[in-house]
Design a protein around this motif. Sequence first.
Motif, mmCIF file in Angstrom:
data_model
loop_
_atom_site.group_PDB
_atom_site.id
_atom_site.type_symbol
_atom_site.label_atom_id
_atom_site.label_comp_id
_atom_site.label_asym_id
_atom_site.label_seq_id
_atom_site.Cartn_x
_atom_site.Cartn_y
_atom_site.Cartn_z
ATOM 1 N N LEU A 1 18.943 41.902 56.398
ATOM 2 C CA LEU A 1 19.977 40.868 56.320
ATOM 3 C C LEU A 1 19.473 39.715 55.453
ATOM 4 O O LEU A 1 18.482 39.054 55.784
ATOM 5 N N LEU B 1 24.155 35.851 60.281
ATOM 6 C CA LEU B 1 25.451 36.466 60.005
ATOM 7 C C LEU B 1 26.529 35.401 59.862
ATOM 8 O O LEU B 1 26.510 34.392 60.575
ATOM 9 N N ASP C 1 26.070 38.875 55.490
ATOM 10 C CA ASP C 1 24.873 38.041 55.338
ATOM 11 C C ASP C 1 25.116 37.140 54.134
ATOM 12 O O ASP C 1 26.252 36.941 53.716
ATOM 13 N N SER D 1 22.758 47.856 56.128
ATOM 14 C CA SER D 1 21.942 47.133 57.118
ATOM 15 C C SER D 1 21.807 47.895 58.426
ATOM 16 O O SER D 1 21.484 47.312 59.455
#
Length: 636
Positions: free
Chosen positions: A157, A162, A193, A208
């Motif tokens: 990430l 997030l 991300d 991811s």
Amino acid sequence: MKVPLSWLAEYVKLPPTKQLTDRLTMIGHLLDKELEVNGETVIDLELRGNRADLFGIVGIAREVSAAFETSLIAPKTVSLPRIDSKSPLITVNENAFDLVSRFTALKLSVKIKPSPAWMRKRLEAYGVPAINNVIDITNYVMLETAQPIHAFDYGLLRGGHLTLRRAKSGEIFHTIQQGTNIKLSSNDLVISDDEKAQTLMMIGGFYSGVNEKTEETLIEAAIYNQGSCRRTARRLKIATDAGTRQEKNLDPYGVGYALERAVYLLKELADAKVTSETSDYFPNPPKQTEIEFDENDIFRLGGVVVPGKEVVKMLNNLEFKTEAVSDRVLKVTVPTFRTDVEGIADLVEEIVRIYGYESIPLTPLTDQTPEPDTYPSYSIGEKLRDLLTGMGINEVVTLSMVANELAPGGIPLVNPPDPNFGNLRTKISPSLINYAQRLLNANQQRVSIFEIGKIFQKTIPKPVSKGDSFSDIEGYGESLHLGIAMAGKNEEKNWNNQPRDFNIYDLKGILDRLAILLGVDKLNYEIGQAGSVFWIEINVEELMKNISQFSPLYRVISAFPPIIEDINIVSMALPYEQLVAKIRKVSPLIANVCLVDKFNQKLTLRITYHSDKRQLSTQDIEPIRKQLQDLNRVGK
């Protein structure tokens, strides 16, 4: 919902399978089928969409516990680390506030390895393939609790956190399913991300995901806007177990519970160690529902009297909390996972289904069976069908939702089941023309079809007043139309004829004949040709105004109305006339006997009781009814 029984048995003691499935069916969870998967018995239940809690094995276990009055064994969990008020792992953009109501995340260090055999077996019995311990745990907990969970490889990430935001129009997302490319719209929620979208509400991303090299994972659970999730899934044609659950009204407090369960399993099976505090976006926690419940409403709405102690017991078994307010009045606190329970009627339903629908007493009608009542256009629709099929024209049925290319000026649907069929039709003829052309393409020599169906149109909205219909208020209306289409040859070729092509005059002949049979001077219609297909469209509701209504003659029979009831009787070894005569001999108050239905050897007879001298009552006919019942028993 597939339920492996060995998995279910971990949380509640199970009776024999037949007894279990019969009881579940009786309380509202119908058995679809029973399967054997690798030696494991799996029952597949047909669940109602409003019971979000039942899309997890624990939810089914709660129902079994309440139905059989057995103890529930809750799955083991551990407490989550304290909540970091700054929530460094997640950010929710302002433009996504309406698309997410809760999002909770934390980090853990993990060791990737295969899942134990018992977990793989349970996942495979449900139909989910095993991948590795971390991914399997997220799937396992989702199937167990009904709350979807997603795990990211934290090292992949960009930016280490997030962001929940609306997608950019035309933004490309790569799904976890072999990196399939999907084009997004600004109505879609993405979890990204600092570089790109990493997951959608119902499916993970390609870049991811947890893999054999993962050393640290970020796991999250969330509650999204149900409508947004469904629209995105339908438009992108993505069907997943997570999406199915996110489209339901999930318990926002179940997010924490699911993560606690996941962390417990990760510690047990992936040597996990928590490496962060909990980030939690939960701006508007809902209050727990409380309902003041009068137990007399059970009889008022359900038709059955349930003792007060039984009411409290059943509600408590369903994990509702009860507190006496006064005689027969309770304050009921609804558990948060029962998002379907909102009012008194819902509580009555809960009590009656557990008490048993079969316990509702049978009360026979003391009047005749009501005659079916239909809307005015039904009769004319049936008459048109009879007339047109009598002319050799076949009826077809097409969808009121039409392909976009067939609906110029159509009414767009907000949430179409198929993006390619996103409009309500404003005319019936385009659908018929398309259908007729398909028949010609299938080498059908003679095409002569009709359809009677609804079309839709925009209307001028008017102020809301008493008696207004929904369509009038909202600016939309619907009406019944008839469409006829003809193409190809006028008859099938044989040795003694020479078929010709249909033409516009064939349609006009049909119209002339139809007008005569309907008893009208003229039909208003729209007529046209599309390629080799000739078509006509008629507004049936306008046609109804020109057809005279039939007014039956009547006469007053008596100043005292009769009492009419239907009875069932076993057919005796007598001609019907003798049976009627025998029934009439029971009492002079039996004025008429009429056969209204017959099934095998059972007859449904309509008995008319009448007196010219006085108004009869139930007390007058009760002795006669008993004699008829005795007569029926003798007939058997």
